[in-house]
Scaffold this motif. Structure first.
Motif, PDB file in Angstrom:
ATOM      1  N   ALA A  29       0.835  -1.212   0.000  1.00 29.43           N
ATOM      2  CA  ALA A  29       0.000   0.000   0.000  1.00 29.43           C
ATOM      3  C   ALA A  29       0.863   1.254   0.000  1.00 29.43           C
ATOM      4  N   GLN A  30       1.928   1.249   0.797  1.00 30.83           N
ATOM      5  CA  GLN A  30       2.822   2.411   0.830  1.00 30.83           C
ATOM      6  C   GLN A  30       3.529   2.592  -0.513  1.00 30.83           C
ATOM      7  N   TYR A  31       3.959   1.499  -1.091  1.00 35.09           N
ATOM      8  CA  TYR A  31       4.599   1.550  -2.405  1.00 35.09           C
ATOM      9  C   TYR A  31       3.640   2.112  -3.448  1.00 35.09           C
ATOM     10  N   ARG A  32       2.412   1.642  -3.429  1.00 30.30           N
ATOM     11  CA  ARG A  32       1.405   2.104  -4.404  1.00 30.30           C
ATOM     12  C   ARG A  32       1.117   3.587  -4.218  1.00 30.30           C
ATOM     13  N   LEU A  33       1.032   4.051  -2.965  1.00 35.08           N
ATOM     14  CA  LEU A  33       0.813   5.473  -2.688  1.00 35.08           C
ATOM     15  C   LEU A  33       1.958   6.307  -3.256  1.00 35.08           C
ATOM     16  N   LEU A  34       3.187   5.903  -3.021  1.00 40.96           N
ATOM     17  CA  LEU A  34       4.337   6.636  -3.567  1.00 40.96           C
ATOM     18  C   LEU A  34       4.308   6.651  -5.091  1.00 40.96           C
ATOM     19  N   GLN A  35       3.973   5.532  -5.670  1.00 43.77           N
ATOM     20  CA  GLN A  35       3.896   5.417  -7.126  1.00 43.77           C
ATOM     21  C   GLN A  35       2.859   6.388  -7.694  1.00 43.77           C
ATOM     22  N   LEU A  36       1.687   6.445  -7.078  1.00 41.36           N
ATOM     23  CA  LEU A  36       0.623   7.335  -7.560  1.00 41.36           C
ATOM     24  C   LEU A  36       0.976   8.810  -7.337  1.00 41.36           C
ATOM     25  N   LEU A  37       1.577   9.131  -6.201  1.00 44.03           N
ATOM     26  CA  LEU A  37       1.966  10.523  -5.946  1.00 44.03           C
ATOM     27  C   LEU A  37       3.041  10.984  -6.931  1.00 44.03           C
ATOM     28  N   ALA A  38       3.942  10.097  -7.297  1.00 47.01           N
ATOM     29  CA  ALA A  38       5.026  10.449  -8.219  1.00 47.01           C
ATOM     30  C   ALA A  38       4.541  10.651  -9.649  1.00 47.01           C
ATOM     31  N   LYS A  39       3.344  10.216  -9.958  1.00 51.72           N
ATOM     32  CA  LYS A  39       2.815  10.431 -11.309  1.00 51.72           C
ATOM     33  C   LYS A  39       2.519  11.905 -11.573  1.00 51.72           C
ATOM     34  N   ARG A  40       2.250  12.680 -10.503  1.00 51.83           N
ATOM     35  CA  ARG A  40       1.909  14.097 -10.647  1.00 51.83           C
ATOM     36  C   ARG A  40       3.149  14.976 -10.755  1.00 51.83           C
ATOM     37  N   ARG A  41       4.139  14.709  -9.909  1.00 48.67           N
ATOM     38  CA  ARG A  41       5.376  15.501  -9.913  1.00 48.67           C
ATOM     39  C   ARG A  41       6.495  14.626  -9.362  1.00 48.67           C
ATOM     40  N   PRO A  42       7.733  14.972  -9.673  1.00 49.21           N
ATOM     41  CA  PRO A  42       8.852  14.177  -9.155  1.00 49.21           C
ATOM     42  C   PRO A  42       8.784  14.081  -7.627  1.00 49.21           C
ATOM     43  N   LEU A  43       9.224  12.966  -7.110  1.00 49.55           N
ATOM     44  CA  LEU A  43       9.106  12.685  -5.694  1.00 49.55           C
ATOM     45  C   LEU A  43      10.461  12.268  -5.145  1.00 49.55           C
ATOM     46  N   VAL A  44      10.821  12.810  -3.983  1.00 47.84           N
ATOM     47  CA  VAL A  44      12.023  12.398  -3.267  1.00 47.84           C
ATOM     48  C   VAL A  44      11.571  11.595  -2.058  1.00 47.84           C
ATOM     49  N   VAL A  45      12.077  10.386  -1.921  1.00 45.46           N
ATOM     50  CA  VAL A  45      11.738   9.519  -0.803  1.00 45.46           C
ATOM     51  C   VAL A  45      13.005   9.349   0.033  1.00 45.46           C
ATOM     52  N   VAL A  46      12.926   9.738   1.315  1.00 42.67           N
ATOM     53  CA  VAL A  46      14.081   9.686   2.209  1.00 42.67           C
ATOM     54  C   VAL A  46      13.846   8.620   3.269  1.00 42.67           C
ATOM     55  N   PHE A  47      14.792   7.729   3.404  1.00 44.06           N
ATOM     56  CA  PHE A  47      14.760   6.701   4.438  1.00 44.06           C
ATOM     57  C   PHE A  47      15.919   6.965   5.383  1.00 44.06           C
ATOM     58  N   GLU A  48      15.620   7.130   6.665  1.00 45.19           N
ATOM     59  CA  GLU A  48      16.652   7.416   7.658  1.00 45.19           C
ATOM     60  C   GLU A  48      16.953   6.176   8.488  1.00 45.19           C
ATOM     61  N   ASP A  49      18.140   6.192   9.093  1.00 41.81           N
ATOM     62  CA  ASP A  49      18.548   5.140  10.036  1.00 41.81           C
ATOM     63  C   ASP A  49      18.419   3.743   9.444  1.00 41.81           C
ATOM     64  N   LEU A  50      18.884   3.589   8.223  1.00 38.50           N
ATOM     65  CA  LEU A  50      18.774   2.290   7.567  1.00 38.50           C
ATOM     66  C   LEU A  50      19.579   1.198   8.265  1.00 38.50           C
ATOM     67  N   HIS A  51      20.518   1.585   9.116  1.00 40.82           N
ATOM     68  CA  HIS A  51      21.275   0.582   9.877  1.00 40.82           C
ATOM     69  C   HIS A  51      20.366  -0.157  10.859  1.00 40.82           C
TER      70      HIS A  51
END
Length: 83
Positions: A29-51
């Motif tokens: 669901a989160q992936y699909r939301l990001l995909q749909l939001l990015a269709k309108r304008r470029p999207l930057v997705v930031v993931f913190e503390d990946l360790h």
């Protein structure tokens, strides 16, 4: 399946920032939301503390990176050097 255009456009305008967290039940669901939001304008997705990320989050990031060559989406991640 694509959502109806009018509600989709409304939600694309409404969200400027979205928090994506690592709940494996909602990864799709989160992936699909990001995909749909990015269709309108470029999207930057930031993931913190990946360790500290669970394998499911790393899997989600890998899936997004590999699957979305045609979506205007940039993935940025931060982690400690030992990752």
């Amino acid at each position: 399946m694509m959502p109806p255009a009018a509600p989709l456009a409304r939600w694309q305008k409404a969200f400027r920032y979205v928090l994506v967290d690592e709940y494996q039940d909602t990864n799709h669901a989160q992936y699909r939301l990001l995909q749909l939001l990015a269709k309108r304008r470029p999207l930057v997705v930031v993931f913190e503390d990946l360790h500290w990320a669970e394998p499911t989050l790393i899997e989600l990031i890998r899936f997004i990176a590999e699957d979305e060559a045609n979506t205007p989406l940039m993935i940025v991640g931060s982690a400690r050097p030992e990752l």
